[in-house]
Structures are given as structure tokens and as C-alpha cells.
Scaffold this motif. Structure first.
Motif, PDB file in Angstrom:
ATOM      1  N   LYS A  14       0.823  -1.212   0.000  1.00  0.00           N
ATOM      2  CA  LYS A  14       0.000   0.000   0.000  1.00  0.00           C
ATOM      3  C   LYS A  14       0.853   1.257   0.000  1.00  0.00           C
ATOM      4  O   LYS A  14       0.455   2.283  -0.545  1.00  0.00           O
ATOM      5  N   SER A  15       2.040   1.179   0.578  1.00  0.00           N
ATOM      6  CA  SER A  15       2.930   2.338   0.640  1.00  0.00           C
ATOM      7  C   SER A  15       3.789   2.502  -0.604  1.00  0.00           C
ATOM      8  O   SER A  15       4.128   3.629  -0.978  1.00  0.00           O
ATOM      9  N   ASN A  16       4.149   1.398  -1.264  1.00  0.00           N
ATOM     10  CA  ASN A  16       5.166   1.462  -2.318  1.00  0.00           C
ATOM     11  C   ASN A  16       4.729   1.022  -3.706  1.00  0.00           C
ATOM     12  O   ASN A  16       5.409   1.348  -4.675  1.00  0.00           O
ATOM     13  N   ALA A  17       3.641   0.298  -3.828  1.00  0.00           N
ATOM     14  CA  ALA A  17       3.259  -0.241  -5.143  1.00  0.00           C
ATOM     15  C   ALA A  17       3.029   0.852  -6.169  1.00  0.00           C
ATOM     16  O   ALA A  17       3.269   0.652  -7.363  1.00  0.00           O
ATOM     17  N   LYS A  18       2.594   2.024  -5.722  1.00  0.00           N
ATOM     18  CA  LYS A  18       2.349   3.130  -6.659  1.00  0.00           C
ATOM     19  C   LYS A  18       3.628   3.586  -7.351  1.00  0.00           C
ATOM     20  O   LYS A  18       3.580   4.197  -8.406  1.00  0.00           O
ATOM     21  N   ASN A  19       4.768   3.275  -6.768  1.00  0.00           N
ATOM     22  CA  ASN A  19       6.056   3.660  -7.348  1.00  0.00           C
ATOM     23  C   ASN A  19       6.654   2.578  -8.229  1.00  0.00           C
ATOM     24  O   ASN A  19       7.724   2.768  -8.799  1.00  0.00           O
ATOM     25  N   CYS A  20       5.986   1.440  -8.341  1.00  0.00           N
ATOM     26  CA  CYS A  20       6.510   0.302  -9.093  1.00  0.00           C
ATOM     27  C   CYS A  20       6.073   0.373 -10.558  1.00  0.00           C
ATOM     28  O   CYS A  20       4.941   0.746 -10.857  1.00  0.00           O
ATOM     29  N   SER A  21       6.971  -0.036 -11.421  1.00  0.00           N
ATOM     30  CA  SER A  21       6.620  -0.169 -12.836  1.00  0.00           C
ATOM     31  C   SER A  21       5.781  -1.428 -13.002  1.00  0.00           C
ATOM     32  O   SER A  21       5.746  -2.283 -12.115  1.00  0.00           O
ATOM     33  N   ASN A  22       5.123  -1.544 -14.145  1.00  0.00           N
ATOM     34  CA  ASN A  22       4.343  -2.759 -14.386  1.00  0.00           C
ATOM     35  C   ASN A  22       5.230  -3.998 -14.385  1.00  0.00           C
ATOM     36  O   ASN A  22       4.822  -5.059 -13.922  1.00  0.00           O
ATOM     37  N   GLN A  23       6.452  -3.874 -14.889  1.00  0.00           N
ATOM     38  CA  GLN A  23       7.379  -5.007 -14.878  1.00  0.00           C
ATOM     39  C   GLN A  23       7.688  -5.428 -13.443  1.00  0.00           C
ATOM     40  O   GLN A  23       7.723  -6.623 -13.133  1.00  0.00           O
ATOM     41  N   GLN A  24       7.910  -4.482 -12.562  1.00  0.00           N
ATOM     42  CA  GLN A  24       8.181  -4.806 -11.162  1.00  0.00           C
ATOM     43  C   GLN A  24       6.958  -5.428 -10.494  1.00  0.00           C
ATOM     44  O   GLN A  24       7.081  -6.356  -9.699  1.00  0.00           O
ATOM     45  N   LEU A  25       5.769  -4.918 -10.830  1.00  0.00           N
ATOM     46  CA  LEU A  25       4.548  -5.488 -10.262  1.00  0.00           C
ATOM     47  C   LEU A  25       4.359  -6.936 -10.704  1.00  0.00           C
ATOM     48  O   LEU A  25       3.929  -7.778  -9.913  1.00  0.00           O
ATOM     49  N   VAL A  26       4.688  -7.227 -11.956  1.00  0.00           N
ATOM     50  CA  VAL A  26       4.609  -8.611 -12.438  1.00  0.00           C
ATOM     51  C   VAL A  26       5.608  -9.481 -11.684  1.00  0.00           C
ATOM     52  O   VAL A  26       5.285 -10.619 -11.307  1.00  0.00           O
TER      53      VAL A  26
END
Length: 91
Positions: A49-61
Motif C-alpha cells: 500500500k505504501s510502495n506499489a504506486k512507485n513500481c513499474s508494471n514489470q516490477q509489479l509482475v
């Protein structure tokens, strides 16, 4: 004395950069050092919740694909939904 000030300033800059960045190593370390599944879920959810907004789609995958390994029984739909919501947002 000057060296100490420089080291402190560099440390502060690195902490500020890490706070505004998607640091997968930090998430991995949190998940591997928290052994209680309930606590692991809470720590991971807070990080997401704190950091996902800063992640690229590749990092989220990368995060999504590694959740079974990193979280084990703490893996749950709530964490996955945070990843999916951030994946779908406009970059």
C-alpha cells in the motif's frame, strides 16, 4: 568532520530515494525475515500500500509472480488485488 557530514548526507539521500522507489529487495527481505504468516501478510500489505504506486508494471509482475515463494501461506487475494489495481493504473 567533513567526511562524517558527507556520509550522513549521502545516507539521507539514499533513504529518501528508497522511500520513493519500488525496492523489490526490501520487500523480499521483509518477507523472508518475517516468519509468522499473519505478521508476514500485514507487513507485505503495508509495504504494498505504501510502495506499489512507485513500481513499474514489470516490477509489479515480478512481485505477483514471486508471491507464492516469498509469502507462502501468507499469500492472499487482498495483496494480489493491490498489485492488480496498481498494474491497471495509467503510467
Amino acid at each position: 568532520m567533513k567526511e562524517t557530514i558527507i556520509i550522513v548526507l549521502l545516507g539521507l539521500l539514499l533513504m529518501a530515494y528508497a522511500a520513493n522507489n519500488c525496492n523489490l529487495g526490501q520487500l523480499y527481505t521483509l518477507s523472508m525475515t518475517t516468519h509468522d504468516p499473519s505478521a508476514k501478510k500485514d507487513v507485505t500489505l503495508h509495504w504494498m500500500k505504501s510502495n506499489a504506486k512507485n513500481c513499474s508494471n514489470q516490477q509489479l509482475v515480478q512481485i505477483y509472480n514471486n508471491l507464492p515463494h516469498w509469502l507462502g501461506t501468507a499469500d492472499n487475494p487482498e495483496i494480489r488485488s493491490v498489485i492488480e489495481e496498481n498494474y491497471k493504473r495509467d503510467k
